[in-house]
Design a protein around this motif. Structure first.
Motif, PDB file in Angstrom:
ATOM      1  N   MET A 148      53.508  41.396  27.564  1.00 28.14           N
ATOM      2  CA  MET A 148      54.570  42.301  27.190  1.00 28.14           C
ATOM      3  C   MET A 148      54.338  43.703  27.746  1.00 28.14           C
ATOM      4  SD  MET A 148      55.372  41.134  23.292  1.00 28.14           S
ATOM      5  CE  MET A 148      57.042  41.733  23.232  1.00 28.14           C
ATOM      6  N   THR A 149      53.079  44.179  27.626  1.00 26.47           N
ATOM      7  CA  THR A 149      52.766  45.523  28.097  1.00 26.47           C
ATOM      8  C   THR A 149      51.251  45.647  28.213  1.00 26.47           C
ATOM      9  OG1 THR A 149      53.198  47.881  27.724  1.00 26.47           O
ATOM     10  CG2 THR A 149      52.663  46.560  25.785  1.00 26.47           C
ATOM     11  N   THR A 150      50.792  46.828  28.526  1.00 25.82           N
ATOM     12  CA  THR A 150      49.363  47.127  28.481  1.00 25.82           C
ATOM     13  C   THR A 150      49.179  48.346  27.589  1.00 25.82           C
ATOM     14  OG1 THR A 150      49.513  48.459  30.483  1.00 25.82           O
ATOM     15  CG2 THR A 150      48.801  46.182  30.757  1.00 25.82           C
ATOM     16  N   ASP A 151      48.012  48.432  26.959  1.00 23.80           N
ATOM     17  CA  ASP A 151      47.749  49.582  26.094  1.00 23.80           C
ATOM     18  C   ASP A 151      47.102  50.698  26.906  1.00 23.80           C
ATOM     19  OD1 ASP A 151      45.062  48.920  26.385  1.00 23.80           O
ATOM     20  OD2 ASP A 151      44.817  48.248  24.311  1.00 23.80           O
ATOM     21  N   ARG A 152      46.704  51.761  26.234  1.00 25.21           N
ATOM     22  CA  ARG A 152      46.173  52.920  26.943  1.00 25.21           C
ATOM     23  C   ARG A 152      44.824  52.633  27.613  1.00 25.21           C
ATOM     24  NH1 ARG A 152      44.226  57.109  22.277  1.00 25.21           N
ATOM     25  NH2 ARG A 152      42.997  55.619  21.078  1.00 25.21           N
ATOM     26  N   TYR A 153      44.186  51.531  27.241  1.00 19.63           N
ATOM     27  CA  TYR A 153      42.931  51.124  27.878  1.00 19.63           C
ATOM     28  C   TYR A 153      43.171  50.065  28.953  1.00 19.63           C
ATOM     29  CZ  TYR A 153      41.114  53.514  23.805  1.00 19.63           C
ATOM     30  OH  TYR A 153      40.860  54.454  22.838  1.00 19.63           O
ATOM     31  N   ARG A 154      44.440  49.826  29.277  1.00 17.50           N
ATOM     32  CA  ARG A 154      44.878  48.861  30.283  1.00 17.50           C
ATOM     33  C   ARG A 154      44.591  47.421  29.892  1.00 17.50           C
ATOM     34  NH1 ARG A 154      42.674  51.347  35.656  1.00 17.50           N
ATOM     35  NH2 ARG A 154      42.777  49.146  36.153  1.00 17.50           N
ATOM     36  N   ARG A 155      44.511  47.156  28.568  1.00 15.76           N
ATOM     37  CA  ARG A 155      44.360  45.786  28.076  1.00 15.76           C
ATOM     38  C   ARG A 155      45.752  45.191  27.915  1.00 15.76           C
ATOM     39  NH1 ARG A 155      40.710  47.572  23.021  1.00 15.76           N
ATOM     40  NH2 ARG A 155      42.629  48.772  22.813  1.00 15.76           N
ATOM     41  N   THR A 156      45.874  43.908  28.147  1.00  8.96           N
ATOM     42  CA  THR A 156      47.152  43.224  27.985  1.00  8.96           C
ATOM     43  C   THR A 156      47.501  43.111  26.511  1.00  8.96           C
ATOM     44  OG1 THR A 156      46.770  41.962  29.992  1.00  8.96           O
ATOM     45  CG2 THR A 156      48.403  41.086  28.446  1.00  8.96           C
ATOM     46  N   VAL A 157      48.728  43.458  26.180  1.00 10.33           N
ATOM     47  CA  VAL A 157      49.258  43.311  24.822  1.00 10.33           C
ATOM     48  C   VAL A 157      50.396  42.296  24.934  1.00 10.33           C
ATOM     49  CG1 VAL A 157      50.398  44.485  22.900  1.00 10.33           C
ATOM     50  CG2 VAL A 157      48.679  45.700  24.273  1.00 10.33           C
ATOM     51  N   ALA A 158      50.247  41.151  24.254  1.00 10.25           N
ATOM     52  CA  ALA A 158      51.230  40.084  24.436  1.00 10.25           C
ATOM     53  C   ALA A 158      51.319  39.197  23.208  1.00 10.25           C
ATOM     54  CB  ALA A 158      50.845  39.223  25.635  1.00 10.25           C
ATOM     55  N   LEU A 159      52.429  38.493  23.101  1.00 10.52           N
ATOM     56  CA  LEU A 159      52.562  37.414  22.130  1.00 10.52           C
ATOM     57  C   LEU A 159      51.922  36.181  22.745  1.00 10.52           C
ATOM     58  CD1 LEU A 159      56.245  37.669  20.905  1.00 10.52           C
ATOM     59  CD2 LEU A 159      54.190  37.974  19.543  1.00 10.52           C
ATOM     60  N   VAL A 160      51.136  35.487  21.954  1.00  6.09           N
ATOM     61  CA  VAL A 160      50.490  34.262  22.435  1.00  6.09           C
ATOM     62  C   VAL A 160      51.096  33.108  21.649  1.00  6.09           C
ATOM     63  CG1 VAL A 160      48.313  33.033  22.698  1.00  6.09           C
ATOM     64  CG2 VAL A 160      48.376  35.529  22.945  1.00  6.09           C
ATOM     65  N   ARG A 161      51.664  32.162  22.376  1.00  8.28           N
ATOM     66  CA  ARG A 161      52.296  31.004  21.746  1.00  8.28           C
ATOM     67  C   ARG A 161      51.588  29.726  22.169  1.00  8.28           C
ATOM     68  NH1 ARG A 161      57.424  32.153  19.694  1.00  8.28           N
ATOM     69  NH2 ARG A 161      58.220  34.162  20.361  1.00  8.28           N
ATOM     70  N   VAL A 162      51.454  28.828  21.204  1.00  6.01           N
ATOM     71  CA  VAL A 162      50.979  27.473  21.468  1.00  6.01           C
ATOM     72  C   VAL A 162      51.988  26.563  20.786  1.00  6.01           C
ATOM     73  CG1 VAL A 162      49.152  25.786  21.107  1.00  6.01           C
ATOM     74  CG2 VAL A 162      48.550  28.178  21.556  1.00  6.01           C
ATOM     75  N   GLY A 163      52.781  25.891  21.586  1.00  2.00           N
ATOM     76  CA  GLY A 163      53.879  25.114  21.016  1.00  2.00           C
ATOM     77  C   GLY A 163      54.834  26.058  20.300  1.00  2.00           C
ATOM     78  N   ASP A 164      55.135  25.758  19.031  1.00  4.36           N
ATOM     79  CA  ASP A 164      56.026  26.611  18.244  1.00  4.36           C
ATOM     80  C   ASP A 164      55.284  27.714  17.498  1.00  4.36           C
ATOM     81  OD1 ASP A 164      58.237  25.147  19.019  1.00  4.36           O
ATOM     82  OD2 ASP A 164      58.113  23.783  17.307  1.00  4.36           O
ATOM     83  N   ALA A 165      53.972  27.676  17.501  1.00  2.11           N
ATOM     84  CA  ALA A 165      53.174  28.644  16.737  1.00  2.11           C
ATOM     85  C   ALA A 165      52.949  29.919  17.542  1.00  2.11           C
ATOM     86  CB  ALA A 165      51.832  28.044  16.363  1.00  2.11           C
ATOM     87  N   VAL A 166      53.025  31.049  16.855  1.00  3.71           N
ATOM     88  CA  VAL A 166      52.677  32.339  17.444  1.00  3.71           C
ATOM     89  C   VAL A 166      51.247  32.631  16.984  1.00  3.71           C
ATOM     90  CG1 VAL A 166      53.233  34.798  17.577  1.00  3.71           C
ATOM     91  CG2 VAL A 166      55.075  33.118  17.417  1.00  3.71           C
ATOM     92  N   VAL A 167      50.319  32.564  17.905  1.00  2.00           N
ATOM     93  CA  VAL A 167      48.901  32.705  17.575  1.00  2.00           C
ATOM     94  C   VAL A 167      48.628  34.046  16.911  1.00  2.00           C
ATOM     95  CG1 VAL A 167      46.562  32.773  18.528  1.00  2.00           C
ATOM     96  CG2 VAL A 167      48.222  31.104  19.387  1.00  2.00           C
ATOM     97  N   ASN A 168      49.289  35.112  17.368  1.00  2.00           N
ATOM     98  CA  ASN A 168      49.100  36.431  16.767  1.00  2.00           C
ATOM     99  C   ASN A 168      49.333  36.366  15.251  1.00  2.00           C
ATOM    100  OD1 ASN A 168      50.438  36.419  19.469  1.00  2.00           O
ATOM    101  ND2 ASN A 168      49.808  38.566  19.476  1.00  2.00           N
ATOM    102  N   GLU A 169      50.423  35.722  14.847  1.00  2.00           N
ATOM    103  CA  GLU A 169      50.761  35.631  13.425  1.00  2.00           C
ATOM    104  C   GLU A 169      49.777  34.743  12.675  1.00  2.00           C
ATOM    105  OE1 GLU A 169      54.864  34.613  12.919  1.00  2.00           O
ATOM    106  OE2 GLU A 169      55.526  36.436  13.951  1.00  2.00           O
ATOM    107  N   GLU A 170      49.318  33.680  13.318  1.00  2.00           N
ATOM    108  CA  GLU A 170      48.344  32.797  12.665  1.00  2.00           C
ATOM    109  C   GLU A 170      47.042  33.546  12.397  1.00  2.00           C
ATOM    110  OE1 GLU A 170      49.099  29.866  11.393  1.00  2.00           O
ATOM    111  OE2 GLU A 170      51.115  30.169  12.166  1.00  2.00           O
ATOM    112  N   LEU A 171      46.631  34.371  13.342  1.00  2.00           N
ATOM    113  CA  LEU A 171      45.419  35.168  13.142  1.00  2.00           C
ATOM    114  C   LEU A 171      45.595  36.158  11.992  1.00  2.00           C
ATOM    115  CD1 LEU A 171      44.455  35.854  16.862  1.00  2.00           C
ATOM    116  CD2 LEU A 171      43.244  34.377  15.250  1.00  2.00           C
ATOM    117  N   ILE A 172      46.757  36.802  11.928  1.00  2.00           N
ATOM    118  CA  ILE A 172      47.044  37.736  10.830  1.00  2.00           C
ATOM    119  C   ILE A 172      47.043  36.980   9.506  1.00  2.00           C
ATOM    120  CG2 ILE A 172      48.775  39.282   9.823  1.00  2.00           C
ATOM    121  CD1 ILE A 172      49.658  39.849  12.788  1.00  2.00           C
TER     122      ILE A 172
END
Length: 76
Positions: free
Chosen positions: A1-25
């Protein structure tokens, strides 16, 4: 989606129908950091984090969890 101020990738991670970001939260593993996300996503993730915090799961299982930004500044 974008990069942060440290140039790290900021993205939604999906596996099938699951959003990994939300599962981690949901497991209480990360803190929600809202700077690089749209408002709708942030609101949903902040609400989810509030539920996890109330249930004292993951890093919220201890009363004295130190936020990473405080740890890095030496506020321990």
């Amino acid at each position: 989606m974008t990069t942060d101020r440290y140039r790290r990738t900021v993205a939604l991670v999906r596996v099938g129908d699951a959003v990994v970001n939300e599962e981690l939260i949901r497991e209480g593993l990360p803190r929600v950091f809202t700077r690089d996300w749209d408002q709708t996503t942030c609101e949903r993730w902040v609400r989810l984090e509030d539920e996890v915090r109330a249930a004292r799961r993951g890093l919220w299982s201890t009363a004295n969890a130190i936020p990473p930004w405080e740890f890095r500044r030496g506020i321990r």
